[in-house]
Design a protein around this motif. Sequence first.
Motif: not given
Length: 787
Positions: A246, A249, A253
Amino acid sequence: MDDKILHTLEYPKIIHKLVQHAATPLGQVEAERTVPSPDLEEVKTRLQMTDEAYKADRLKGAAPFAGIANIRPALRRAVIGGTLSAHELLDIALTARGGRRVKRHIGQIHEDDPLPLMQGIAEMIAEHKDLEDAIFACIDEQGDVMDSASSELAAIRRELRNGEGRIREKLEQMIRSASVQKMLQDAIITLRGDRYVIPVKQEYRSHFGGIVHDQSGSGATLFIEPEAVVAMNNRLRELKASEAREIEKILQRLTAFAAEAAKDLELNLDLLGKLDFAYAKARLAHEMRATQPRMNDRGFLKLRRARHPLIPSEQVVPVDVELGNDYTAIIITGPNTGGKTVTLKTIGLLSIMAMSGLFVPAEDGSQLCVFDAIYADIGDEQSIEQNLSTFSSHLTNIIRILKAMTPKSLVLLDELGAGTDPAEGSALAIAILEHIHRQGSRIVATTHYSELKAYAYNRKGIINASMEFDVQTLSPTYRLLVGVPGRSNAFAIAERLGLPRSIIEHARGEVSDEDQLVNNMIASLEENRLGAEAERQTAEALRRENEALRASLEAERAKLEEQREKLLQKARDEARQLVAKAKREAEQIISDLRKLALEEGASVKEHKLIEAKRRLDQAEPEPAGRKRPAPNAKPQRIEPGDEVMVYSLNQRGHVVELSGEEALVQLGILKMKVQLSDLELVKRQAAVNKTQQPTAAASLKRTRDDRASMELDLRGSNLEEALLEVDRFLDESFLAGMGQVYIIHGKGTGILRSGIQEFLRKHKHVKSFRLGQYGEGGAGVTVAELK
């Protein structure tokens, strides 16, 4: 410019000091790669930028460069698809925020004090507040991804914390058990890798189930993960893997977001580097107490009290140098360690600093030139490896300079012609100087050869200079004396040190007449210079004393002017108060007079009018008064009917009659006896007719019109005002000798007519009265016959 020349003049040391004043790595890079520019306009722009930064730093302090970093490598990796770490993203956010703050800081200063160059750069800084906010919302100041970065990450970490809590709780129960405690080395919970374990004694390994993850160095302790928590630890490992995925990610981003702004951010780095570099130059100027020089490209330089920037301020001796107007070459002579080389380096280093956009340590008004190149042959260039002697090395360097120099170059030569036979060396030095001089280059050279003193003395455009030497203390003063050649001090030094006089005299006899003549000439010049210097210092001291005295007098004058203004203001305030008081008193007196007129009719007694006049005089502010004539002044002849000024009352009146040293003077409605010494003749008139002299009772003079009228129009007046006007009108008519007058009151309700006729019945000047007949106004007019 040749790097060797820059090192010779110690320019890299100045750059090192400049780098230390930069607040960011960007400014440090800009400082490290700065080099002198041969373009005048570019140099002026550089100096203006330094001046603006100096002003901005003085007004508002340093710009907020905190947090700005060199993020170029991170931005380039983001552009090609790499994933940046949390720390790299945090640096990007801090740099973006720092650029925005610097932009606002310079903009605020520019609003009050224009900074056109710096504002032009600051305006180009792109703001990316959305990128800042996105990164700061996910990454904290320590560079860790926060739980709030995503809801998934928050849930994972919440479960992780709960799982860790359950494992600890389970293990705490185990180590508190008496049966387990005897098998433990210590009753503690620890970690091996990412697994929770407890320390178990080696001899209880067979009795204690679980997985061994580690053992102590002695082998007496085993770190075992009990079977009861294996599954729970496995779950923690799965959660940590989910957490890492996570976080990856989130970083991807944010990296993509940063990649979109990479072009703007890289441009921001260039702009911020230039601004930080400008502030660094300003702070260096402040440290060196430097000023902005005026620049030109016509080969002229003028340094006022210039200091070498690398010599401590308490040791450096300032020099004054001018080159390029009346003379284009300076030949400096003087003893060793006298400061010739330092002076040479000061001229070259300050020229390079100015061409780099740096302020120079010299007084205001200094000027420097933008040369296309500066060439220097300074120091001992002997090279054993190249098998070159000192003379050969210097000559090789000079040959390279002669090939490269132009009329717009500055050439600095130290100990020209040294290292060989004096006769040949001096001849060669003169030939080299003559060649450079004909080329038009600016040149400053040092030498020991006396032949060069004579050469400079006879050659137009070349001037001698020397480093001052104090024979009394046998030490140099390090002061440059332009226009005075240096002389040999060997005989004076030898005599001071005690060498026998016979030897010194014999040595003097060996010196040629020509050399002795030169030395005598130099001694005379130096003596004259010292005298002129002493006179200049005396004149300078007098000038400073006069300036201090003038400043003191100006301050005293300003102080007196301020006191005068205060006194005038105080007088004005007091005058306003007195006038206000006088007005109140006058209004009260007028009111009293009206009441007296109503109460006593026309019979206002003379002593009451005099008393009212006295009250008016007391209420009036004391006038400055007219200046009385001197006691021995010729007395004036005053006759009845003359217009006079009464000094004590500061009022004009007419003389009615004379009685010895006194005169009866008519002052408005009053008559007063006044001493003749208190009168001044204003205008001579015919004496008043005795037969028409008014009586002392209620004598009035109408101020509105000197010509008496037979009519008085009272229509529209109230009774009180009308009676006062009638009383005055009757007095004027009586004084004018009229036998009959007309009082116009109108018909109306008859109140005004009745009141006036009742007043006329008691008036002392009225013999009789009647209503007007046909053609005279009828009942609207009363006709009064006077006595």
